[in-house]
Motif scaffolding. Structure first.
Motif, PDB file in Angstrom:
ATOM      1  N   TYR A  86       0.833  -1.205   0.000  1.00 49.69           N
ATOM      2  CA  TYR A  86       0.000   0.000   0.000  1.00 49.69           C
ATOM      3  C   TYR A  86       0.867   1.255   0.000  1.00 49.69           C
ATOM      4  N   PHE A  87       1.957   1.208   0.762  1.00 53.92           N
ATOM      5  CA  PHE A  87       2.869   2.355   0.838  1.00 53.92           C
ATOM      6  C   PHE A  87       3.479   2.640  -0.537  1.00 53.92           C
ATOM      7  N   PHE A  88       3.930   1.605  -1.216  1.00 53.36           N
ATOM      8  CA  PHE A  88       4.514   1.781  -2.550  1.00 53.36           C
ATOM      9  C   PHE A  88       3.480   2.349  -3.518  1.00 53.36           C
ATOM     10  N   ASN A  89       2.239   1.850  -3.446  1.00 50.02           N
ATOM     11  CA  ASN A  89       1.182   2.376  -4.320  1.00 50.02           C
ATOM     12  C   ASN A  89       0.930   3.855  -4.052  1.00 50.02           C
ATOM     13  N   SER A  90       0.886   4.235  -2.770  1.00 49.83           N
ATOM     14  CA  SER A  90       0.682   5.642  -2.434  1.00 49.83           C
ATOM     15  C   SER A  90       1.813   6.508  -2.961  1.00 49.83           C
ATOM     16  N   VAL A  91       3.050   6.000  -2.849  1.00 52.99           N
ATOM     17  CA  VAL A  91       4.209   6.779  -3.283  1.00 52.99           C
ATOM     18  C   VAL A  91       4.170   7.022  -4.784  1.00 52.99           C
ATOM     19  N   TRP A  92       4.039   5.948  -5.579  1.00 51.89           N
ATOM     20  CA  TRP A  92       4.158   6.154  -7.019  1.00 51.89           C
ATOM     21  C   TRP A  92       2.936   6.857  -7.612  1.00 51.89           C
ATOM     22  N   MET A  93       1.745   6.585  -7.076  1.00 51.32           N
ATOM     23  CA  MET A  93       0.567   7.306  -7.570  1.00 51.32           C
ATOM     24  C   MET A  93       0.647   8.789  -7.233  1.00 51.32           C
ATOM     25  N   THR A  94       1.126   9.096  -6.034  1.00 48.44           N
ATOM     26  CA  THR A  94       1.260  10.493  -5.628  1.00 48.44           C
ATOM     27  C   THR A  94       2.305  11.208  -6.475  1.00 48.44           C
ATOM     28  N   LEU A  95       3.453  10.574  -6.679  1.00 51.66           N
ATOM     29  CA  LEU A  95       4.526  11.208  -7.451  1.00 51.66           C
ATOM     30  C   LEU A  95       4.107  11.461  -8.899  1.00 51.66           C
ATOM     31  N   VAL A  96       3.484  10.472  -9.526  1.00 50.74           N
ATOM     32  CA  VAL A  96       3.044  10.642 -10.918  1.00 50.74           C
ATOM     33  C   VAL A  96       1.994  11.738 -11.016  1.00 50.74           C
ATOM     34  N   THR A 101       0.440  17.053 -12.698  1.00 51.26           N
ATOM     35  CA  THR A 101      -0.382  18.216 -12.330  1.00 51.26           C
ATOM     36  C   THR A 101       0.433  19.501 -12.350  1.00 51.26           C
ATOM     37  N   VAL A 102       1.604  19.480 -11.734  1.00 49.00           N
ATOM     38  CA  VAL A 102       2.436  20.686 -11.654  1.00 49.00           C
ATOM     39  C   VAL A 102       2.926  21.094 -13.042  1.00 49.00           C
ATOM     40  N   LEU A 103       3.295  20.119 -13.878  1.00 46.22           N
ATOM     41  CA  LEU A 103       3.750  20.447 -15.234  1.00 46.22           C
ATOM     42  C   LEU A 103       2.613  21.051 -16.055  1.00 46.22           C
ATOM     43  N   PRO A 155      -5.163   1.877 -11.656  1.00 45.67           N
ATOM     44  CA  PRO A 155      -4.569   3.088 -11.058  1.00 45.67           C
ATOM     45  C   PRO A 155      -4.740   4.342 -11.897  1.00 45.67           C
ATOM     46  N   LEU A 156      -4.954   4.175 -13.211  1.00 46.52           N
ATOM     47  CA  LEU A 156      -5.116   5.355 -14.061  1.00 46.52           C
ATOM     48  C   LEU A 156      -6.360   6.160 -13.681  1.00 46.52           C
ATOM     49  N   SER A 157      -7.392   5.486 -13.185  1.00 47.76           N
ATOM     50  CA  SER A 157      -8.594   6.207 -12.752  1.00 47.76           C
ATOM     51  C   SER A 157      -8.279   7.121 -11.569  1.00 47.76           C
ATOM     52  N   ILE A 158      -7.427   6.674 -10.677  1.00 49.31           N
ATOM     53  CA  ILE A 158      -7.041   7.483  -9.518  1.00 49.31           C
ATOM     54  C   ILE A 158      -6.170   8.657  -9.955  1.00 49.31           C
ATOM     55  N   ILE A 159      -5.193   8.386 -10.800  1.00 52.52           N
ATOM     56  CA  ILE A 159      -4.262   9.434 -11.237  1.00 52.52           C
ATOM     57  C   ILE A 159      -5.004  10.523 -12.014  1.00 52.52           C
ATOM     58  N   LEU A 160      -5.896  10.138 -12.931  1.00 49.89           N
ATOM     59  CA  LEU A 160      -6.655  11.123 -13.702  1.00 49.89           C
ATOM     60  C   LEU A 160      -7.553  11.967 -12.795  1.00 49.89           C
ATOM     61  N   SER A 161      -8.147  11.341 -11.791  1.00 46.38           N
ATOM     62  CA  SER A 161      -9.008  12.084 -10.864  1.00 46.38           C
ATOM     63  C   SER A 161      -8.195  13.087 -10.053  1.00 46.38           C
ATOM     64  N   TYR A 162      -7.033  12.664  -9.570  1.00 46.32           N
ATOM     65  CA  TYR A 162      -6.176  13.577  -8.817  1.00 46.32           C
ATOM     66  C   TYR A 162      -5.772  14.776  -9.671  1.00 46.32           C
ATOM     67  N   MET A 220       0.807  16.985  -2.836  1.00 44.53           N
ATOM     68  CA  MET A 220       1.208  15.763  -2.141  1.00 44.53           C
ATOM     69  C   MET A 220       0.297  15.476  -0.962  1.00 44.53           C
ATOM     70  N   ILE A 221      -0.008  16.503  -0.172  1.00 46.21           N
ATOM     71  CA  ILE A 221      -0.863  16.314   1.001  1.00 46.21           C
ATOM     72  C   ILE A 221      -2.238  15.815   0.575  1.00 46.21           C
ATOM     73  N   TYR A 222      -2.797  16.437  -0.465  1.00 45.95           N
ATOM     74  CA  TYR A 222      -4.130  16.020  -0.918  1.00 45.95           C
ATOM     75  C   TYR A 222      -4.104  14.587  -1.449  1.00 45.95           C
ATOM     76  N   ASN A 223      -3.164  14.291  -2.335  1.00 46.12           N
ATOM     77  CA  ASN A 223      -3.125  12.960  -2.957  1.00 46.12           C
ATOM     78  C   ASN A 223      -2.800  11.872  -1.943  1.00 46.12           C
ATOM     79  N   TRP A 224      -1.876  12.148  -1.046  1.00 46.40           N
ATOM     80  CA  TRP A 224      -1.446  11.135  -0.076  1.00 46.40           C
ATOM     81  C   TRP A 224      -2.567  10.770   0.883  1.00 46.40           C
TER      82      TRP A 224
END
Length: 293
Positions: A86-96, A101-103, A155-162, A220-224
């Motif tokens: 779960y930790f790894f999933n949170s890390v890579w989804m948050t980073l991506v 988003t920032v770019l 995971p793409l559904s989560i990343i697109l929503s974020y 990061m705070i929101y996504n994490w």
């Protein structure tokens, strides 16, 4: 003799004039110290909570030390509770999500503040309207759309929503800062034959490092900490994040509260480390972006 008396009187007047300011600073530091203690108290409580078993949690005082520090709670959640996955999933989804988003927000803000084109105000208005849409009102439409696109339990559904929900606030954070950037540097680059892409990536983007840090930590705070999207769109253990994985320690008849505390401690450490490393940049970005030049 008269000169010495005058000098002493002047010193006394200087001390008296400084005294109210010193008292004011003393009161301010006292208030800030109290606020700091109040802010740190929940972290200390959670740390002690994570090192107890259920019996100690319910029978001891909240800030009481257990008979022994149960570090096995952390080992248990990391290995048996699959928190490592779960930790790894949170890390890579948050980073991506944060990176994209920032770019995208930087590109949009650059286009809105540095270029003149039709529908510029309309596009800015669309992004600002996005800030007023409640997350809960979009769950059913998004779930239906992802079902049709075969993206549920992906995971793409989560990343697109974020990305979609963080873009408006990120653009708003960057707008004020971009207005303060001097145009002379970019105009000089144009005279030297720089393309728009090179101006953005080589000149403008490096100058926005402080506001980028602010945007990164807020995203990061929101996504994490996000729970609703993951709980709605993801059912497979393979793609669950920390916020949803905590539910594994809540049973129908018994709940392992020590394990939940250990999981919560693990979940807040990355955000705390990121905030400490970027704190100076965050203050600079907020201060610079709050004034339109």
């Amino acid at each position: 003799m008269q000169l010495e008396t005058t000098r002493r009187q002047a010193q006394a007047l200087t001390v008296r004039s400084k005294l109210p300011g010193q008292i004011g600073y003393g009161v301010l530091y006292m208030v800030l110290s109290i606020v700091a203690v109040i802010q740190i108290f929940p972290l200390l409580w959670l740390m002690l909570f994570s090192l107890k078993n259920n019996e100690e949690i319910f029978n001891l005082a909240p800030m009481a030390f257990p008979e022994r520090l149960r570090w096995e709670n952390y080992e248990k959640v990391w290995t048996q509770g699959h928190i490592n996955s779960y930790f790894f999933n949170s890390v890579w989804m948050t980073l991506v999500s944060v990176g994209v988003t920032v770019l995208l927000a930087s590109l949009v803000t650059f286009a809105l503040t540095r270029m003149k084109w039709k529908l510029q105000s309309f596009v800015l208005g669309l992004f600002m309207v996005g800030m007023m849409i409640p997350v809960h009102s979009t769950l059913i439409p998004l779930f239906s759309m992802f079902m049709k696109m075969n993206l549920t339990n992906h995971p793409l559904s989560i990343i697109l929503s974020y990305i979609a929900f963080n873009l408006p606030i990120t653009i708003m954070i960057m707008l004020g800062f971009y207005y303060t950037l001097p145009r002379e540097v970019e105009e000089a680059a144009v005279m030297d034959g720089c393309s728009v892409n090179r101006i953005f990536f080589s000149i403008t983007l490096p100058m926005t490092a402080s506001v980028l840090s602010t945007a990164v930590i807020i995203n990061m705070i929101y996504n994490w900490n996000e729970f609703i999207f993951v709980n709605t769109f993801i059912s497979s253990e393979k793609y669950k994040t920390l916020t949803v994985g905590i539910q594994n320690f809540v049973g129908q008849y018994t709940t392992d509260w020590g394990a939940i505390g250990a999981t919560l401690m693990i979940s807040i450490l990355p955000i705390m480390i990121a905030f400490i490393l970027l704190s100076n940049r965050i203050v600079e970005g907020i201060a610079a972006g709050s004034v339109k030049g």
